[in-house]
Design a protein around this motif. Structure first.
Motif, PDB file in Angstrom:
ATOM      1  N   ASN A  59       0.854  -1.196  -0.125  1.00  0.00           N
ATOM      2  CA  ASN A  59       0.131   0.067  -0.085  1.00  0.00           C
ATOM      3  C   ASN A  59       0.855   1.367  -0.057  1.00  0.00           C
ATOM      4  O   ASN A  59       1.433   1.549   0.860  1.00  0.00           O
ATOM      5  N   SER A 174      -3.072   9.747   4.090  1.00  0.00           N
ATOM      6  CA  SER A 174      -3.330   8.776   5.296  1.00  0.00           C
ATOM      7  C   SER A 174      -3.329   9.390   6.755  1.00  0.00           C
ATOM      8  O   SER A 174      -2.352  10.224   6.679  1.00  0.00           O
ATOM      9  N   PRO A 178       0.378   2.565   7.281  1.00  0.00           N
ATOM     10  CA  PRO A 178      -0.060   1.040   7.010  1.00  0.00           C
ATOM     11  C   PRO A 178       0.986   0.309   7.554  1.00  0.00           C
ATOM     12  O   PRO A 178       2.196   0.190   6.869  1.00  0.00           O
ATOM     13  N   VAL A 206      -5.436   5.448   4.897  1.00  0.00           N
ATOM     14  CA  VAL A 206      -5.906   4.831   6.202  1.00  0.00           C
ATOM     15  C   VAL A 206      -6.447   5.938   7.049  1.00  0.00           C
ATOM     16  O   VAL A 206      -5.849   7.114   7.333  1.00  0.00           O
ATOM     17  N   THR A 210      -9.278   3.281  12.190  1.00  0.00           N
ATOM     18  CA  THR A 210      -8.512   1.806  12.343  1.00  0.00           C
ATOM     19  C   THR A 210      -8.157   1.862  13.835  1.00  0.00           C
ATOM     20  O   THR A 210      -7.971   0.484  14.244  1.00  0.00           O
ATOM     21  N   GLU A 227     -13.132   4.145   3.822  1.00  0.00           N
ATOM     22  CA  GLU A 227     -11.933   4.570   3.489  1.00  0.00           C
ATOM     23  C   GLU A 227     -11.580   4.479   1.983  1.00  0.00           C
ATOM     24  O   GLU A 227     -12.205   3.545   1.311  1.00  0.00           O
ATOM     25  N   TYR A 229      -9.982   4.010  -1.566  1.00  0.00           N
ATOM     26  CA  TYR A 229      -8.815   3.037  -2.118  1.00  0.00           C
ATOM     27  C   TYR A 229      -8.519   3.284  -3.856  1.00  0.00           C
ATOM     28  O   TYR A 229      -9.779   3.764  -4.399  1.00  0.00           O
ATOM     29  N   THR A 255      -4.618  -3.074   5.312  1.00  0.00           N
ATOM     30  CA  THR A 255      -5.000  -2.158   4.325  1.00  0.00           C
ATOM     31  C   THR A 255      -4.903  -2.698   2.864  1.00  0.00           C
ATOM     32  O   THR A 255      -5.894  -2.571   2.278  1.00  0.00           O
ATOM     33  N   THR A 259      -8.077  -3.548   0.232  1.00  0.00           N
ATOM     34  CA  THR A 259      -8.255  -2.957  -0.917  1.00  0.00           C
ATOM     35  C   THR A 259      -8.490  -4.069  -1.824  1.00  0.00           C
ATOM     36  O   THR A 259      -9.342  -4.080  -2.653  1.00  0.00           O
TER      37      THR A 259
END
Length: 341
Positions: A59, A174, A178, A206, A210, A227, A229, A255, A259
């Protein structure tokens, strides 16, 4: 399914407060999802767990220094703002502390007025929409004034912002790293590629959701946060070619896993594109795209330990966590890693 089935006792001192000097020197617990067998390794040897023809999916999201400290202009009182999501141009969804003091119309100031913002409205979960006002380039001001939004269980100050980024971080967006990817060095990635393992990149920004605890007692009643992606066509092609040739898809982090599972069809092939995902993976879920997972050790009763349990089986995972505690592994964002295959 009861949330308490994913609980375990974790001594406070096992929560890693600082990253190791050498990213790849973390310990690695290797767990067989079929048998529950456990081995103890070092992360720099991760290539030995992979095979020629596999595809490692990373990611490439980049954490922004999303924590801002400033004042309310009207009173001079201190305010903390955490950027969650860019809605459009200079309008962001944020978390403010103290929240009750940031009503619509409140003007906030950061860095002696280098960056100013107006609170526009209160939205879901008590978050705020604010519009920034500034001269120059927003990203440069944020880099100057902002701090990395470390998780609440990390109390130490991070000396080097770069240690809360992966070495392949590319697209900003983010509010959290990640973290499974933090163990990789450029040299280790080159070694993996030289072995004949393809590396594909996806992007999932992210969110702080989380870290939010599961507040329901029944797993199935939990509502996942959303989230954003994105998977580029050429990256989807690398992943799908691997699948069609009989190779394994190895996700780096929950993550990347979320995805891939969000974008995969029932045939196991991944569709290129972008969107928002609220996918919630817990035991009983049938994986369509992911065969193996590299991940860190997660919080008790969290959605992340539920995802890992869906892949390897709850009994295997909880036994592995008990073993990790016994062996004094380091937990959470700056902690050690697991390979589940």
């Amino acid at each position: 399914m009861d949330v308490k089935e994913f609980d375990f006792d974790l001594p406070q001192e096992l929560i890693a407060q600082d990253p190791l000097e050498d990213r790849s020197s973390s310990r690695l617990l290797v767990l067989s999802k079929e048998t529950g067998e456990i081995r103890h390794e070092v992360f720099r040897n991760i290539a030995s767990e992979l095979r020629a023809g596999d595809c490692l999916v990373i990611n490439n999201t980049k954490v922004i220094p999303a924590r801002l400290f400033g004042i309310r202009e009207e009173t001079g009182a201190s305010i903390e703002v955490l950027l969650l999501k860019r809605r459009e141009n200079d309008i962001w969804e944020v978390l403010t502390r103290p929240g009750k003091k940031t009503r619509p119309g409140t003007i906030l100031s950061f860095g002696d007025g280098l960056l100013r913002a107006e609170v526009l409205e209160v939205v879901e979960d008590g978050n705020r929409l604010i519009r920034f006002d500034y001269q120059g380039i927003f990203e440069e001001l944020l880099d100057e004034l902002g701090q990395m939004p470390l998780p609440p269980y990390i109390t130490h100050q991070l000396k080097d912002k770069g240690r809360y980024q992966t070495v392949y971080a590319k697209y900003e967006g983010s509010a959290a790293a990640p973290t499974a990817g933090l163990h990789f060095t450029k040299e280790l990635l080159a070694e993996i590629e030289a072995k004949g393992v393809r590396i594909a990149q996806v992007t999932l920004h992210v969110g702080l959701g989380t870290f939010r605890p599961v507040k329901v007692e029944v797993v199935e009643e939990h509502h996942m946060h959303s989230e954003y992606y994105q998977i580029e066509p050429e990256q989807a092609e690398i992943i799908n070619r691997t699948r069609q040739a009989g190779g394994r898809i190895v996700a780096v982090g929950t993550t990347s896993c979320r995805t891939l599972e969000s974008a995969a069809g029932e045939d196991g092939l991944v569709r290129a594109g972008s969107g928002n995902t609220e996918i919630f993976i817990y035991p009983g879920y049938r994986f369509k795209a992911v065969d193996a997972l590299i991940t860190n050790f997660h919080l008790p009763q969290s959605t992340l330990i539920m995802l890992v349990s869906a892949l390897a089986g709850r009994e295997h995972v909880m036994a592995a966590y008990e073993e990790a505690v016994r062996e004094r592994y380091r937990f959470f964002s700056f902690g050690d890693a697991m390979y589940i295959g």
